[in-house]
Design a protein around this motif. Structure first.
Motif, mmCIF file in Angstrom:
data_model
loop_
_atom_site.group_PDB
_atom_site.id
_atom_site.type_symbol
_atom_site.label_atom_id
_atom_site.label_comp_id
_atom_site.label_asym_id
_atom_site.label_seq_id
_atom_site.Cartn_x
_atom_site.Cartn_y
_atom_site.Cartn_z
ATOM 1 N N HIS A 1 31.951 46.164 40.527
ATOM 2 C CA HIS A 1 32.915 46.243 41.629
ATOM 3 C C HIS A 1 34.207 45.465 41.396
ATOM 4 C CE1 HIS A 1 29.976 47.674 45.013
ATOM 5 N NE2 HIS A 1 29.838 48.355 43.901
ATOM 6 N N TYR A 2 34.252 44.643 40.332
ATOM 7 C CA TYR A 2 35.433 43.801 40.086
ATOM 8 C C TYR A 2 36.255 44.245 38.882
ATOM 9 C CZ TYR A 2 31.766 42.135 37.017
ATOM 10 O OH TYR A 2 30.743 42.107 36.119
ATOM 11 N N CYS A 3 35.722 45.136 38.066
ATOM 12 C CA CYS A 3 36.312 45.354 36.731
ATOM 13 C C CYS A 3 37.135 46.635 36.662
ATOM 14 C CB CYS A 3 35.205 45.382 35.691
ATOM 15 S SG CYS A 3 35.857 45.658 34.033
ATOM 16 N N GLY A 4 38.349 46.508 36.192
ATOM 17 C CA GLY A 4 39.278 47.643 36.104
ATOM 18 C C GLY A 4 38.843 48.732 35.134
ATOM 19 N N ILE B 1 34.404 41.263 18.951
ATOM 20 C CA ILE B 1 34.540 42.705 19.193
ATOM 21 C C ILE B 1 34.027 42.965 20.605
ATOM 22 C CG2 ILE B 1 33.919 45.024 18.420
ATOM 23 C CD1 ILE B 1 33.367 43.862 15.638
ATOM 24 N N GLN B 2 34.962 43.276 21.499
ATOM 25 C CA GLN B 2 34.605 43.431 22.911
ATOM 26 C C GLN B 2 34.918 44.847 23.378
ATOM 27 O OE1 GLN B 2 36.848 41.544 26.449
ATOM 28 N NE2 GLN B 2 35.112 40.192 26.122
ATOM 29 N N ALA B 3 34.167 45.332 24.350
ATOM 30 C CA ALA B 3 34.413 46.663 24.912
ATOM 31 C C ALA B 3 33.717 46.782 26.249
ATOM 32 C CB ALA B 3 33.876 47.748 23.968
ATOM 33 N N LEU C 1 27.655 37.610 26.670
ATOM 34 C CA LEU C 1 27.293 38.441 27.818
ATOM 35 C C LEU C 1 27.335 37.541 29.044
ATOM 36 C CD1 LEU C 1 26.186 41.256 28.768
ATOM 37 C CD2 LEU C 1 23.905 40.268 28.557
ATOM 38 N N ARG C 2 28.414 37.622 29.787
ATOM 39 C CA ARG C 2 28.496 36.765 30.978
ATOM 40 C C ARG C 2 27.470 37.223 32.008
ATOM 41 N NH1 ARG C 2 34.785 35.714 32.649
ATOM 42 N NH2 ARG C 2 35.503 34.724 30.723
ATOM 43 N N PHE C 3 26.787 36.258 32.626
ATOM 44 C CA PHE C 3 25.848 36.677 33.682
ATOM 45 C C PHE C 3 26.571 36.839 35.010
ATOM 46 C CE2 PHE C 3 25.062 32.005 33.354
ATOM 47 C CZ PHE C 3 25.296 31.604 34.669
ATOM 48 N N GLU C 4 27.832 36.402 35.092
ATOM 49 C CA GLU C 4 28.762 36.637 36.200
ATOM 50 C C GLU C 4 28.432 35.893 37.492
ATOM 51 O OE1 GLU C 4 31.230 37.978 34.897
ATOM 52 O OE2 GLU C 4 30.651 39.606 33.579
ATOM 53 N N THR C 5 27.174 35.835 37.853
ATOM 54 C CA THR C 5 26.749 35.019 39.006
ATOM 55 C C THR C 5 25.252 34.790 38.920
ATOM 56 O OG1 THR C 5 26.523 34.843 41.410
ATOM 57 C CG2 THR C 5 26.499 37.069 40.501
ATOM 58 N N VAL D 1 30.906 32.934 33.841
ATOM 59 C CA VAL D 1 31.098 33.492 35.182
ATOM 60 C C VAL D 1 32.581 33.522 35.514
ATOM 61 C CG1 VAL D 1 28.870 32.630 36.029
ATOM 62 C CG2 VAL D 1 30.920 31.227 36.345
ATOM 63 N N MET D 2 32.900 34.262 36.581
ATOM 64 C CA MET D 2 34.236 34.222 37.156
ATOM 65 C C MET D 2 34.229 33.225 38.313
ATOM 66 S SD MET D 2 35.035 38.271 37.189
ATOM 67 C CE MET D 2 33.312 38.720 37.295
ATOM 68 N N VAL D 3 35.311 32.488 38.451
ATOM 69 C CA VAL D 3 35.431 31.527 39.552
ATOM 70 C C VAL D 3 36.139 32.214 40.711
ATOM 71 C CG1 VAL D 3 36.552 29.384 40.295
ATOM 72 C CG2 VAL D 3 35.452 29.528 38.044
ATOM 73 N N GLY E 1 36.551 31.812 33.815
ATOM 74 C CA GLY E 1 37.927 32.135 34.188
ATOM 75 C C GLY E 1 37.998 32.520 35.646
ATOM 76 N N PRO E 2 39.204 32.516 36.223
ATOM 77 C CA PRO E 2 39.317 32.907 37.633
ATOM 78 C C PRO E 2 39.117 34.411 37.805
ATOM 79 C CG PRO E 2 41.495 32.665 36.661
ATOM 80 C CD PRO E 2 40.505 32.232 35.606
ATOM 81 N N PHE E 3 38.535 34.805 38.929
ATOM 82 C CA PHE E 3 38.509 36.224 39.316
ATOM 83 C C PHE E 3 39.936 36.647 39.660
ATOM 84 C CE2 PHE E 3 38.694 38.914 43.161
ATOM 85 C CZ PHE E 3 38.290 40.111 42.590
ATOM 86 N N LEU E 4 40.380 37.768 39.086
ATOM 87 C CA LEU E 4 41.716 38.294 39.394
ATOM 88 C C LEU E 4 41.541 39.699 39.943
ATOM 89 C CD1 LEU E 4 43.479 37.095 36.108
ATOM 90 C CD2 LEU E 4 43.664 36.063 38.383
ATOM 91 N N PRO E 5 41.946 39.957 41.193
ATOM 92 C CA PRO E 5 41.663 41.267 41.781
ATOM 93 C C PRO E 5 42.408 42.394 41.065
ATOM 94 C CG PRO E 5 42.839 39.821 43.339
ATOM 95 C CD PRO E 5 42.613 39.024 42.089
ATOM 96 N N GLU F 1 42.822 47.343 30.631
ATOM 97 C CA GLU F 1 43.279 46.615 31.807
ATOM 98 C C GLU F 1 42.120 46.250 32.736
ATOM 99 O OE1 GLU F 1 47.248 47.572 34.019
ATOM 100 O OE2 GLU F 1 45.614 47.656 35.484
ATOM 101 N N ILE F 2 41.436 45.161 32.394
ATOM 102 C CA ILE F 2 40.341 44.667 33.245
ATOM 103 C C ILE F 2 40.911 44.238 34.592
ATOM 104 C CG2 ILE F 2 38.622 42.851 33.503
ATOM 105 C CD1 ILE F 2 38.161 42.857 30.571
ATOM 106 N N TYR F 3 42.077 43.560 34.538
ATOM 107 C CA TYR F 3 42.832 43.188 35.734
ATOM 108 C C TYR F 3 44.305 43.302 35.342
ATOM 109 C CZ TYR F 3 42.442 38.935 32.956
ATOM 110 O OH TYR F 3 42.430 38.056 31.908
ATOM 111 N N PRO F 4 45.205 43.436 36.319
ATOM 112 C CA PRO F 4 46.611 43.657 35.959
ATOM 113 C C PRO F 4 47.331 42.383 35.530
ATOM 114 C CG PRO F 4 46.285 43.881 38.347
ATOM 115 C CD PRO F 4 44.959 43.497 37.761
#
Ligand code: 5AD
Ligand code: FES
Length: 363
Positions: A57-60, A94-96, A147-151, A193-195, A223-227, A311-314
């Motif tokens: 729900h957060y990723c572009g 190598i990320q995707a 592999l971030r567990f994100e929360t 995680v994202m902050v 890193g911070p969550f960026l909408p 573009e994960i976030y702008p």
């Protein structure tokens, strides 16, 4: 010595007194210097594909986003790795998105080509993948996996990470389990995680940071969550996700506290100063994190034509600089902090994730 516990970590996260925070920054910087030294390791980031089957729900890059999709060939991935090598970096990431089109064979071929041609360490960051794929890639020469567990909050995790159709409850969905399996396969493992992700409370974030210690992670990205307006969490209904009480803000100060506490909890880990933080504060974000616990930067070496499409976030920092321009800029920034660019692969320096905060630091 007592360990930093949930209550202390949470108290530091909400701390506002500038003098107390100076103490936190100094302690994180001291532990960083003592345990991983002054070298700042540079990892060349190769964004190999922006295809993704998931709908986080957060990723572009989520599958429903209308994006100009691309996937690099093994030859293009090798060429980007050679560029990282020319720039003096010791490793590549190598990320995707989670892209089945990056097949077991394609990724293995890229890994083997890089290993045959360069001394680079290779980190993969390709999402939730099968044990068969992970084993093949390890055998092909991959060294590390992110592999971030994100929360650490299972309810929030499920809310924002929909199951793949037909795969509800699959063991592959459990990122903690995948991290453990990858460690057993011999990978160095990284997570994070994202902050300030909507729905994250101070208690959740404190638990997230304590999970880093529990898993004795080798690499930790915070890193911070960026909408992103392409996503439900960045659209008109974004407010519906916010925690009714104690929502963590996605700001620079909170992110820096999380980075500093991560260093205290996991003194020997490799901790990047993230692009998301540099995006929030272009002037000083990278430097502040490096002065408050971080010891890694991941400059982008993706070909420019692809990079703008990842573009994960702008507004991502450094999207339009060539790898060479970014290199000059970064080296200058690192030297201005009195630090040096690390040489060599820059792996985990020792094996134990113990605490080394001084007793004066506990309260
Ligand atoms: N803001 C900040 N970070 C994000 N990521 C994904 N979407 C966003 C966003 N909107 C992070 C996730 C992922 C990493 C590659 O990028 O934590 O694991
Ligand atoms: Fe990339 Fe400066 S850090 S251009």
């Amino acid at each position: 010595m007592a360990e930093l516990g949930h209550a202390e970590v949470k108290a530091w996260l909400v701390e506002r007194d500038p003098a107390a925070l100076e103490g936190l920054w100094a302690e994180a910087d001291r532990v960083r210097r003592e345990r991983v030294g002054d070298a700042v390791h540079l990892r060349g980031l190769i964004e190999a594909s922006n295809h993704c089957v998931r709908a986080c729900h957060y990723c572009g890059l989520r599958a429903p986003s209308r994006l100009d999709r691309y996937r690099m060939t093994p030859e293009e991935i090798l060429e980007a790795a050679r560029e990282a090598r020319r720039l003096g970096y010791g490793s590549v990431v190598i990320q995707a998105g989670e892209d089945p089109g990056l097949t077991e064979g394609l990724v293995a071929e890229a890994i083997r080509a890089i290993k045959a041609d360069t001394p680079l360490a290779i980190t993969l960051s390709l999402g939730e993948r099968s044990d068969a794929e992970l084993t093949t890639w390890k055998a092909a020469g991959a060294d590390r996996y992110l592999l971030r567990f994100e929360t650490s909050d299972p309810d929030l995790y499920h809310l924002i990470h929909p199951d793949l159709p037909g795969r509800a409850g699959d063991q592959a969905r459990d990122r903690f389990a995948q991290l453990r399996r990858m460690r057993a396969m011999g990978y160095e493992i990284g997570s994070g995680v994202m902050v300030g992700i909507p729905g994250q409370t101070w208690d959740t974030l404190a638990s997230d940071l304590l999970c880093f210690r529990e898993f004795d992670l080798d690499m930790i990205g915070v890193g911070p969550f960026l909408p992103s307006p392409r996503t439900p969490m960045g659209g008109p209904d974004a407010a519906a996700y916010l925690a009714p009480r104690g929502q963590v803000p996605n700001d620079e100060l909170t992110t820096l506290k999380a980075v500093a506490l991560t260093r205290l909890l996991c003194p020997a880990a490799n901790i990047p100063s993230t692009t998301a933080l540099a995006t929030l504060d272009r002037e000083q974000g990278r430097e502040l994190a490096l002065q408050r616990g971080a010891n890694v930067v991941m400059p982008n070496v993706t070909p420019l034509a692809y990079r703008v499409r990842y573009e994960i976030y702008p507004g991502k920092a450094c999207v339009n600089e060539t790898a060479a321009a970014c290199q000059g800029c970064l080296e200058g920034r690192i030297r201005s902090l009195g630090r040096q660019v690390g040489r060599g692969p820059g792996g985990r320096v020792n094996t134990e994730c113990q605490e080394s905060a001084t007793s004066a630091f506990y309260r």
